[in-house]
Write a protein that holds these residues in place. Structure first.
Motif, mmCIF file in Angstrom:
data_model
loop_
_atom_site.group_PDB
_atom_site.id
_atom_site.type_symbol
_atom_site.label_atom_id
_atom_site.label_comp_id
_atom_site.label_asym_id
_atom_site.label_seq_id
_atom_site.Cartn_x
_atom_site.Cartn_y
_atom_site.Cartn_z
ATOM 1 N N ASN A 11 0.848 -1.189 0.000
ATOM 2 C CA ASN A 11 0.000 0.000 0.000
ATOM 3 C C ASN A 11 0.886 1.242 0.000
ATOM 4 O OD1 ASN A 11 -2.543 1.464 0.340
ATOM 5 N ND2 ASN A 11 -1.762 1.956 2.373
ATOM 6 N N LEU A 38 -6.321 -7.188 3.142
ATOM 7 C CA LEU A 38 -7.449 -6.911 2.254
ATOM 8 C C LEU A 38 -8.776 -7.402 2.810
ATOM 9 C CD1 LEU A 38 -6.096 -7.463 -1.373
ATOM 10 C CD2 LEU A 38 -6.413 -5.359 -0.090
ATOM 11 N N VAL A 49 -11.477 0.149 0.958
ATOM 12 C CA VAL A 49 -11.621 0.566 -0.433
ATOM 13 C C VAL A 49 -10.262 0.632 -1.115
ATOM 14 C CG1 VAL A 49 -13.693 1.913 0.071
ATOM 15 C CG2 VAL A 49 -11.463 3.056 0.056
ATOM 16 N N LYS A 50 -10.308 0.524 -2.432
ATOM 17 C CA LYS A 50 -9.136 0.742 -3.276
ATOM 18 C C LYS A 50 -9.333 2.071 -3.997
ATOM 19 C CE LYS A 50 -6.499 -1.185 -7.157
ATOM 20 N NZ LYS A 50 -6.376 -2.321 -8.108
ATOM 21 N N ASN A 51 -8.442 3.025 -3.758
ATOM 22 C CA ASN A 51 -8.560 4.326 -4.404
ATOM 23 C C ASN A 51 -8.251 4.215 -5.899
ATOM 24 O OD1 ASN A 51 -9.216 6.035 -2.169
ATOM 25 N ND2 ASN A 51 -7.115 5.792 -1.433
ATOM 26 N N LEU A 52 -9.128 4.776 -6.694
ATOM 27 C CA LEU A 52 -8.937 4.820 -8.138
ATOM 28 C C LEU A 52 -8.526 6.220 -8.589
ATOM 29 C CD1 LEU A 52 -12.070 2.742 -9.240
ATOM 30 C CD2 LEU A 52 -9.769 1.910 -8.692
ATOM 31 N N ALA A 79 -13.415 5.476 -5.394
ATOM 32 C CA ALA A 79 -12.807 4.249 -4.874
ATOM 33 C C ALA A 79 -13.755 3.067 -5.087
ATOM 34 C CB ALA A 79 -12.478 4.404 -3.390
ATOM 35 N N ARG A 80 -13.172 1.865 -5.136
ATOM 36 C CA ARG A 80 -13.972 0.647 -5.235
ATOM 37 C C ARG A 80 -13.878 -0.123 -3.922
ATOM 38 N NH1 ARG A 80 -16.326 -1.727 -9.250
ATOM 39 N NH2 ARG A 80 -15.191 -0.546 -10.849
ATOM 40 N N ILE A 82 -13.414 -3.033 -1.571
ATOM 41 C CA ILE A 82 -12.716 -4.321 -1.620
ATOM 42 C C ILE A 82 -13.333 -5.312 -0.646
ATOM 43 C CG2 ILE A 82 -10.492 -5.473 -1.305
ATOM 44 C CD1 ILE A 82 -10.628 -3.642 -3.734
ATOM 45 N N LYS A 91 -18.942 -5.475 -1.594
ATOM 46 C CA LYS A 91 -17.747 -5.607 -2.428
ATOM 47 C C LYS A 91 -18.078 -5.272 -3.882
ATOM 48 C CE LYS A 91 -14.076 -8.852 -3.637
ATOM 49 N NZ LYS A 91 -13.523 -10.210 -3.401
ATOM 50 N N ALA A 301 -5.267 4.155 -9.767
ATOM 51 C CA ALA A 301 -5.377 2.812 -10.363
ATOM 52 C C ALA A 301 -6.572 2.796 -11.304
ATOM 53 C CB ALA A 301 -5.527 1.748 -9.272
ATOM 54 N N GLU A 303 -8.287 0.036 -12.176
ATOM 55 C CA GLU A 303 -9.266 -0.883 -11.575
ATOM 56 C C GLU A 303 -8.615 -1.644 -10.443
ATOM 57 O OE1 GLU A 303 -12.421 -1.447 -11.565
ATOM 58 O OE2 GLU A 303 -12.850 0.091 -13.023
#
Length: 303
Positions: A11, A38, A49-52, A79-80, A82, A91, A301, A303
């Protein structure tokens, strides 16, 4: 019951080395890498979350000075999800913040526009200003904007928002007289300093000044004074600062207004995208020298 597998990944984090005085520099930041799990803890209502995309905004400068900067610099983004223990998120969901609400609140709720009024927008090519200009046009107001350069105004406000090319203005009093000879009903304030002083002389009776920001002052050790505040009295002008988080109760109203305009193509948006979290400091600092063209975002990112 099968044991839950916990995956760990690298990360990246951008860390502020110390409080900042004057103009921020890239050396004020450092990129660190750590490990995170995760999964959220069982029974927790946390959301991972995963920052996009991350947003870069001028107000972040205020979070870098002592004693204000005592917590992470907050900001909007996309963000998506996770993993989630919260019933409202699952999710794969996308979550986001929308800076357009600042423009909506400032113009409609604070500015109280009327059809046919004269509107001046400073930083008209920026994240907030480009939307304020479009809202004003949709309200059938006469709109003049300023930007850090004629090139920025032309590439954002003329090419994409369809401002008339001649509706570019700088802070000099004579240019206000040429572009807005009858004065200003609404000044959407993003700059401060000499710009605000010049505008005050050109306000019309019962004008309104929604104060969103004052980017010209953010990196000064001693802020500039404003000399023409007496105009607030003589012209009965209402000048009001606002923060968007005080108005989140109006979020549904904002969406009801803006989403149909986006679907109909009546609202457009110009973005300046920097790729990679490692380029976030450069992107953020660029706001204060006018390097960005349109809304500054960082693609973290895909995706």
């Amino acid at each position: 019951m099968a044991e839950r597998v916990v995956e760990e990944v690298s990360n990246k984090q951008v860390i502020l080395r110390d409080y900042v005085s004057g103009f921020p520099k890239e050396s004020d930041f450092e990129l660190r890498t750590s490990k995170i799990r995760l999964n959220v803890a069982q029974g927790s209502k946390s959301v991972l979350v995963k920052n996009l995309y991350l947003s870069c905004d001028p107000y972040m400068r205020g979070r870098m000075r002592n004693p204000i900067g005592t917590s992470p610099i907050t900001g909007d983004g996309v963000a998506r999800v996770i993993d989630s223990g919260h019933p409202n998120f699952k999710k794969g969901d996308l979550v986001w913040g929308m800076p357009g609400m600042t423009a909506y609140i400032g113009f409609y709720e604070v500015g109280s526009p009327k059809e046919g009024e004269y509107v001046f927008v400073s930083a008209a090519s920026g994240a907030v200003g480009q939307l304020v200009g479009q809202f004003a046009k949709l309200k059938n107001c006469y709109v003049v904007g300023s930007a850090g350069s004629k090139e920025k105004f032309t590439s954002v406000c003329v090419a994409n928002i369809k401002f008339p090319d001649h509706n570019f203005c700088c802070f000099r009093h004579v240019l206000f007289n040429l572009r807005l000879p009858d004065g200003i009903d609404i000044y959407f304030e993003n700059v401060g300093g000499k710009m605000l002083d010049a505008v005050l002389l050109n306000m019309r009776l019962h004008g309104r000044i929604p104060v969103c920001g004052m980017i010209s002052q953010y990196n000064l050790e001693e802020t500039e004074g404003v000399h023409n505040l007496f105009c607030l009295i003589t012209k009965r002008v209402r000048m009001e600062g606002f923060a968007v988080f005080d108005h989140y109760s109006l979020y549904p109203k904002y969406l009801d207004t803006v989403l149909p305009l986006i679907r109909e193509g009546k609202i457009t948006y110009v973005e300046d995208i920097a790729e990679g979290l490692e380029n976030a400091p450069k992107a953020l600092i660029g706001l204060f020298s006018g390097r960005n063209i349109g809304k500054q975002v960082v693609l973290v990112a895909r995706e």
